[in-house]
Design a protein around this motif. Structure first.
Motif, PDB file in Angstrom:
ATOM      1  N   TRP A  62     -38.359  31.452 -11.586  1.00 21.21           N
ATOM      2  CA  TRP A  62     -38.735  30.460 -12.597  1.00 21.21           C
ATOM      3  C   TRP A  62     -38.323  30.862 -13.997  1.00 21.21           C
ATOM      4  O   TRP A  62     -38.369  30.064 -14.924  1.00 21.21           O
ATOM      5  N   ALA A  64     -47.005  17.281 -18.906  1.00 21.42           N
ATOM      6  CA  ALA A  64     -48.294  17.661 -19.486  1.00 21.42           C
ATOM      7  C   ALA A  64     -49.219  16.441 -19.570  1.00 21.42           C
ATOM      8  O   ALA A  64     -50.424  16.550 -19.326  1.00 21.42           O
ATOM      9  N   ARG A  91     -44.580  27.190 -11.715  1.00 22.90           N
ATOM     10  CA  ARG A  91     -44.978  26.123 -10.813  1.00 22.90           C
ATOM     11  C   ARG A  91     -44.078  24.911 -11.009  1.00 22.90           C
ATOM     12  O   ARG A  91     -43.631  24.642 -12.120  1.00 22.90           O
ATOM     13  N   PRO A  98     -40.212  23.791 -14.550  1.00 25.02           N
ATOM     14  CA  PRO A  98     -40.150  23.456 -15.972  1.00 25.02           C
ATOM     15  C   PRO A  98     -38.815  23.817 -16.621  1.00 25.02           C
ATOM     16  O   PRO A  98     -38.329  23.091 -17.477  1.00 25.02           O
ATOM     17  N   LEU A 119     -52.576  22.021 -10.429  1.00 26.53           N
ATOM     18  CA  LEU A 119     -53.405  23.098 -11.011  1.00 26.53           C
ATOM     19  C   LEU A 119     -54.717  22.529 -11.550  1.00 26.53           C
ATOM     20  O   LEU A 119     -55.787  23.101 -11.356  1.00 26.53           O
ATOM     21  N   ARG A 154     -50.442  15.667 -16.110  1.00 21.56           N
ATOM     22  CA  ARG A 154     -51.499  16.610 -15.738  1.00 21.56           C
ATOM     23  C   ARG A 154     -52.823  16.203 -16.373  1.00 21.56           C
ATOM     24  O   ARG A 154     -53.875  16.256 -15.734  1.00 21.56           O
ATOM     25  N   ASN A 156     -47.836  22.052 -11.265  1.00 20.87           N
ATOM     26  CA  ASN A 156     -48.507  22.036 -12.555  1.00 20.87           C
ATOM     27  C   ASN A 156     -49.591  20.971 -12.614  1.00 20.87           C
ATOM     28  O   ASN A 156     -50.649  21.194 -13.187  1.00 20.87           O
ATOM     29  N   LYS A 206     -40.932  17.599 -20.051  1.00 19.91           N
ATOM     30  CA  LYS A 206     -42.023  18.584 -19.986  1.00 19.91           C
ATOM     31  C   LYS A 206     -43.311  17.985 -20.546  1.00 19.91           C
ATOM     32  O   LYS A 206     -44.382  18.141 -19.970  1.00 19.91           O
ATOM     33  N   LEU A 237     -51.276  29.399 -22.458  1.00 18.41           N
ATOM     34  CA  LEU A 237     -51.458  29.037 -21.048  1.00 18.41           C
ATOM     35  C   LEU A 237     -52.899  29.295 -20.615  1.00 18.41           C
ATOM     36  O   LEU A 237     -53.484  28.523 -19.856  1.00 18.41           O
ATOM     37  N   LEU A 291     -47.001  24.378 -19.888  1.00 18.63           N
ATOM     38  CA  LEU A 291     -46.787  24.261 -18.437  1.00 18.63           C
ATOM     39  C   LEU A 291     -46.636  25.656 -17.863  1.00 18.63           C
ATOM     40  O   LEU A 291     -46.097  26.551 -18.521  1.00 18.63           O
ATOM     41  N   LEU A 292     -47.099  25.876 -16.633  1.00 22.00           N
ATOM     42  CA  LEU A 292     -46.875  27.157 -15.979  1.00 22.00           C
ATOM     43  C   LEU A 292     -45.423  27.176 -15.498  1.00 22.00           C
ATOM     44  O   LEU A 292     -45.046  26.377 -14.643  1.00 22.00           O
TER      45      LEU A 292
END
Ligand SMILES: Nc1ncnc2c1ncn2[C@@H]1O[C@H](COP(=O)(O)OP(=O)(O)OP(=O)(O)O)[C@@H](O)[C@H]1O
Ligand SMILES: [Mg+2]
Lengths: 274, 255, 339
Positions: free
Chosen positions: A272, B139, B86, B127, B94, B142, B91, B135, A174, B82-83
């Motif tokens: 989450w 990405a 979020r 996510p 970001l 993004r 995402n 997912k 990340l 992915l975060l």
């Protein structure tokens, strides 16, 4: 061929269901069991103290403890004791936890700080903070200062260790991702490292805050006229078991509340998680 | 904007990973890199993306990226990256936040990339609620949001099951056909390489060197599932790689 | 397994019979544990042990040392210790109320003409005008815990002066001394052998005497478990007799100087085995001599003072109002003073 084999199976063989062997080893929530354990234990002690085979010197009657608690509430003394204690807890733990989280994050992010502080934290972690109380009195004064300092110091070390562990455990891909999108260093820390470390920080706080409650009693050893810890210490020195237990019950309730509060924060912030 | 690799070589200590790689990545083309495990494909991609430096050789940008490009070299990761805290929108945004793009402009970009990746209905999902294919589409969305000059994709489909992979390949082809983009696409999977690549670079086993560069002329849009033309190219590639892969495999066992 | 032959068995019976005959009136080599703090005020027990008074009374005494009075009282209640000396405190009264312990005699009391407990002021407070107990209003007074003898003394002084003080619990004497020296608290009261060296350092000033406020204050008492007091009369009497012999020796030698300086020297040697053992003898001697206070002859108990203390603890709601003096004291063992 398979048909032939099947057909060859002797028809007289018994038919029965396969034995189930997959049970257990899967904890389930059984909320009422915990409550039942409490009730049975308290009921047992009440019976023993009423009947006399638990002497008044061994344990107080739970009903007397409840009555003492009632008196404490009715006289307004409960809040006179709770007020200062909660203030000490909140101020001390806030100072300790926030400095702890900051230090932990810095250790997690900077190699020099890590090299400099990790051995120091390891050195101060095992010091019984209570032993330093007289010193704190000289440094921070006998009034609230030394109490805040003791609680802050006690919460600081476990928070630091939990926090830098949590930062270390943030998924490196990340961070790579953040870099690959050209995020600034500060953005990466704020948007990736901190949220990613949050589960570890919160579970560290669970422990730190329990330690803060333990240290509350120690902090109120010196110079506290009011406070749950002072109340417990006084009850102990007067050998007044009812008050002693009433005070201990308040600490337990405080522990349960703190734990529930962190649970709520976790549900809110960490929804989450899978 | 083109990318040129000029005599790139690398070693981790005494451990030589790749040697003398010289390669041009022309604008608007998808360049696939295939090669046996451990030959340095991911490392090479990190060099191109500027996340790591090679011990020898240079990575050159030729020409300027287009003016509206926010992040010229943009990654799509194998494990999505992915975060998890979020939403889909979060995402994607970001990638824009640090470029001081906010408000209506950001919203327009996000809406656009989400619709291009067919994610509009999932804008508010986290996510953990998405399937693997979705997912990876997030990405990709993004990556598209920052209007990259070159997309760097490291086995973007290998974490997915084969049906999802087929669907996503169709999606990628669709995206490229509408607005051609430049990409370096690392993969293990020869079927992917022949479906998506204009150029296919075959690397030898470690230390990775270029064995051959295969060009496939058939336009992307005309390539299909189980396409006989592609089967031939794939077979040809496999002949090239077979011995290398076997040797690489044996090497791993020896090690 | 131990087996005895006939001759050994006979010998054992004979020995037992002889012992029984030789000591008809006193307890027979009973094992007794006596709790003590390493203070000169506990000297009577040390003397009785060292000079064999306990043994003569048929008691096989083992001393058990404690860091503070509170755990000692709990040890008596739990039966780990049989007899001990300590100040009357809320904890002691509570344990008596639970039927665990009884006060059976006196040990140390304030007495006119003999140096007693001092009232101390920190240097900072002294410089700011706290030069006599009359100025204690609004000051902070150190104590170990609520319901301790310090709390009692401070309250009594404040009441006599008609002022209000706040009391700071600091758990340990060491912590109180530290707080007083550094000016974190304003005042305190303590036995003279601690008060005088503190005042000598200049960090602390003596501003009064407890005896002026609490004449004949029964500072410490002899106490035992309620079971010992009621069921082990013989042993308890033997203990008190031997203990009183120790008291007599101590008073005669240290206060009346019946054997002159040489007697004092011998006594200091004896006490130094137990008190200030971490210091060389020459260093410890002045402290031991300074700490001399008269112990109650015959373990006599000032019942009036004990009553006053009980009533004060009750008035402060530190102990149950319903507790009577008889619950706390078994006055059948020693002479009582009711004045
Ligand atoms: N940071 C590093 N330090 C040391 N060795 C490394 C490092 N990164 C990669 N390697 C080694 O370099 C070689 C090439 O790694 P790389 O990940 O680029 O291979 P790859 O071609 O992507 O392999 P795969 O097909 O398995 O993904 C491997 O042998 C790997 O172990
Ligand atoms: Mg790789």
């Amino acid at each position: 061929m398979p048909d032939a084999t099947l057909a060859a199976t002797p028809a007289r063989d018994k038919v029965r269901a396969v034995d189930f062997r997959g049970g257990g080893f899967a904890p389930k929530t059984r909320r009422w069991v915990g409550i039942a354990v409490f009730i049975v234990l308290i009921g047992f002690v009440e019976w023993g103290t009423q009947a006399g085979w638990i002497s008044a010197l061994t344990l107080p009657k739970p009903s007397d403890v409840l009555a003492t608690f009632g008196e404490l509430y009715a006289s307004g003394l409960l809040f006179q004791h709770l007020g200062p204690s909660l203030t000490r807890l909140v101020v001390g733990a806030t100072i300790g936890a926030s400095i702890g989280v900051t230090t932990g994050v810095l250790i997690g992010l900077f190699s020099y700080i890590r090299a400099g502080l990790v051995p120091l934290v390891a050195a101060i972690f095992p010091i019984p903070k209570i032993a330093l109380l007289p010193l704190f009195v000289i440094w921070f004064g006998i009034d609230e200062g030394s109490k805040y300092a003791l609680i802050a110091f006690g919460t600081f070390t476990p928070t630091v260790v939990a926090t830098y562990g949590a930062v270390d455990n943030v998924d490196r891909t990340l961070i790579r991702m953040g870099q690959s999108f050209g995020l600034s260093w500060f953005s990466i820390v704020r948007k990736i490292v901190l949220p990613g470390a949050m589960p570890g920080i919160l579970s560290g706080l669970r422990i730190s805050l329990a330690i803060a409650i333990i240290l509350l009693v120690a902090a109120e050893m010196l110079g506290a006229e009011y406070g749950i810890g002072a109340y417990i210490l006084q009850a102990g020195s007067l050998y007044d078991l009812e008050r002693l237990f009433a005070g201990v019950v308040i600490l337990s309730i405080l522990g349960v509340i703190v734990s529930a509060a962190i649970g709520a924060i976790e549900r809110h912030l960490l929804g989450w998680r899978t | 904007m083109d990318i040129r690799l000029d005599g790139v070589g690398h070693a981790y200590g005494d451990f030589e990973v790749m040697r003398d790689i010289t390669l041009d990545i022309p604008s608007g083309r998808i360049v696939c890199i295939v090669g046996p495990s451990g030959c340095g494909k991911s490392t090479l991609l990190r060099f191109i993306g500027g996340l790591e430096r090679p011990t020898s050789g240079r990575i050159l940008q030729i020409g300027d990226p287009p003016p509206d490009c926010l992040n010229p070299l943009t990654y799509v990761f194998q494990d999505f990256a992915l975060l998890p805290w979020r939403t889909v929108t979060g995402n994607v945004s970001l990638a824009l936040e640090d470029h001081r793009i906010g408000g209506a402009e950001a919203k327009a970009i996000i809406d656009d990339v989400l619709s291009r990746t067919k994610l509009t209905d999932f804008a508010k999902a986290l996510p953990k609620q998405l399937s693997g294919g979705m997912k990876q589409r997030v990405a990709i969305a993004r990556a598209l949001a920052v209007r990259p000059a070159v997309m760097l994709m490291d086995e973007p489909l290998s974490a997915l099951d084969s049906q999802t992979r087929e669907l996503l390949m169709d999606d990628l082809i669709g995206l490229w056909t509408r607005t051609p983009f430049t990409a370096v696409y690392v993969t293990h999977n020869l079927a992917e390489a022949v479906r998506l690549g204009h150029l296919i670079v075959v690397l030898s086993r470690r230390p990775g060197q270029i064995r051959q560069i295969v060009e496939i002329d058939k336009p992307l849009a005309e390539r299909g599932y189980a396409d006989p033309d592609l089967e031939d190219s794939q077979k040809q590639l496999w002949m090239l790689m077979r011995e290398e892969a076997r040797a690489a495999d044996a090497e791993l066992i020896d090690a | 397994m131990t087996t005895f032959n006939r001759r050994q068995t006979l010998a054992l019976i004979g020995a037992a019979a002889a012992a029984g005959l030789a000591t008809p009136a006193i307890a027979q080599n009973r094992k007794v544990t006596v709790g003590a703090l390493r203070f000169t005020s506990h000297s009577a027990s040390f003397i009785a042990l060292e000079r064999g008074y306990f043994a003569d009374a048929g008691l096989d005494v083992e001393l058990k040392f404690f860091q503070a009075a509170q755990p000692m009282a709990v040890a008596i209640a739990s039966g780990d210790v049989d007899y001990a000396v300590t100040a009357v405190s809320g904890g002691l009264i509570s344990l008596a109320d639970k039927g665990a312990i009884k006060v059976i005699g006196g040990a140390l009391s304030e007495e006119p003409g003999i140096d007693g407990q001092k009232i101390l002021a920190s240097d900072a407070a002294f410089q700011a005008g706290l030069t006599s107990p009359a100025q204690l209003g609004g000051k902070t007074f150190g104590m170990s815990t609520a319901g301790s003898s310090f709390h009692y003394m401070g309250s009594k002084v404040a009441a006599a002066e008609g002022v209000e003080m706040s009391f700071k619990p600091l758990q340990k004497v060491g912590a109180i001394i530290g707080a007083l020296k550094s000016g974190q608290i304003d005042a305190w009261s303590i036995v003279p052998h601690i008060a005088k060296p503190l005042a000598g350092s200049g960090d602390v000033h003596i501003i009064g005497d407890i005896a002026d406020y609490l004449p004949n204050y029964q500072v410490t008492t002899v106490f035992t478990s309620a079971a010992n007091a009621s069921d082990e009369r013989e042993t308890t009497e033997s203990f008190l007799a031997a203990f009183s012999q120790g008291v007599s020796d101590y008073n005669a030698t240290m206060i009346d100087r019946a054997s002159g300086d040489e007697g004092v020297d011998q006594m200091v040697d004896l006490i130094h085995k137990y008190v200030y053992t971490d210091r060389p003898r020459d260093n410890a001697a002045p402290s031991i001599i300074n700490g001399t206070m008269r112990l109650n002859e015959g373990a006599a108990l000032n019942i009036a003072s004990v009553r006053d203390q009980l009533e004060w603890f009750q008035s402060e709601a530190l102990v149950d109002e319903a507790i009577t003096l008889d619950t706390l004291v078994d006055a059948s063992y020693v002479n009582t003073i009711d004045a």
